[in-house]
Design a protein around this motif. Structure first.
Motif, mmCIF file in Angstrom:
data_model
loop_
_atom_site.group_PDB
_atom_site.id
_atom_site.type_symbol
_atom_site.label_atom_id
_atom_site.label_comp_id
_atom_site.label_asym_id
_atom_site.label_seq_id
_atom_site.Cartn_x
_atom_site.Cartn_y
_atom_site.Cartn_z
ATOM 1 N N CYS A 115 6.547 3.454 1.789
ATOM 2 C CA CYS A 115 6.451 4.758 2.452
ATOM 3 C C CYS A 115 7.514 5.735 1.963
ATOM 4 N N GLY A 152 1.699 9.025 8.838
ATOM 5 C CA GLY A 152 1.106 8.824 7.528
ATOM 6 C C GLY A 152 0.138 9.902 7.103
ATOM 7 N N SER A 188 4.591 9.436 4.295
ATOM 8 C CA SER A 188 4.664 9.821 5.702
ATOM 9 C C SER A 188 5.532 11.070 5.831
ATOM 10 N N THR A 243 0.867 -1.170 0.000
ATOM 11 C CA THR A 243 0.000 0.000 0.000
ATOM 12 C C THR A 243 0.910 1.228 0.000
ATOM 13 N N HIS A 262 -3.403 -2.035 11.616
ATOM 14 C CA HIS A 262 -2.772 -2.266 10.308
ATOM 15 C C HIS A 262 -2.057 -3.616 10.216
ATOM 16 N N TRP A 294 3.733 -1.576 3.568
ATOM 17 C CA TRP A 294 3.651 -0.230 3.008
ATOM 18 C C TRP A 294 4.894 0.148 2.218
ATOM 19 N N ARG A 302 1.912 4.696 1.087
ATOM 20 C CA ARG A 302 1.575 5.470 2.284
ATOM 21 C C ARG A 302 2.642 6.533 2.568
#
Length: 164
Positions: A103, A52, A26, A22, A96, A101, A24
């Protein structure tokens, strides 16, 4: 495509398919005052205040919201300090669990514009693992345990140099 290696806060690694990731972004703040840096106390170590981004937020809105939630302080971005990518597994999170992720991590030097240190704005999960943010003398940063995958000392030193 080959698998991606994700890391959790304990340094454990997980090989995952790119389709499991995913995206994400941050955003984190580096606040330095009087030769001290403000760090979030989390688990048995430290991290920068931040987190995030919500899909409807700009990076500056994320920075201001997350910094306030984790410290009680209102800040203003001075400028970007560091940016890199982390492939992360939030295995510590009930919300989660089982996620992986991609990131982009964006760090800003910030200045305080209001507020007082507080834990009043922690979400339910943060109440389980986080404590009041702490001012740490810059001379002590090399001896700290950071719970992130980046070179935190380098980022703090870069931000300290930029604010002088």
């Amino acid at each position: 495509m080959k698998k991606v290696t994700c890391r959790n806060i304990d340094g454990e690694t997980f090989e995952v398919e790119p389709s499991q990731l995913t995206y994400r972004p941050s955003v984190y703040g580096v606040l330095i005052e009087d030769n001290k840096v403000l760090l979030s106390k989390q688990f048995d170590g430290y991290d920068f205040p931040g987190g995030g981004s919500e899909s409807y937020e700009t990076i500056h809105q994320t920075l201001e919201r997350e910094f306030f939630e984790e410290t009680g302080l209102k800040v203003e971005a001075l400028g970007p300090t560091h940016c890199e990518t982390s492939f992360f597994n939030p295995s510590h999170s009930k919300k989660h669990k089982g996620e992986f992720w991609n990131c982009p991590l964006i760090y800003f030097s910030v200045k305080k514009v209001g507020g007082e240190l507080s834990t009043d704005n922690f979400d339910e999960e943060e109440k389980e693992y986080a404590a009041m943010a702490e001012w740490i003398d810059l001379k002590e940063i090399r001896s700290l345990k950071f719970i992130n995958s980046i070179n935190s000392v380098e980022i703090i030193e870069k931000a300290a140099t930029a604010t002088r």
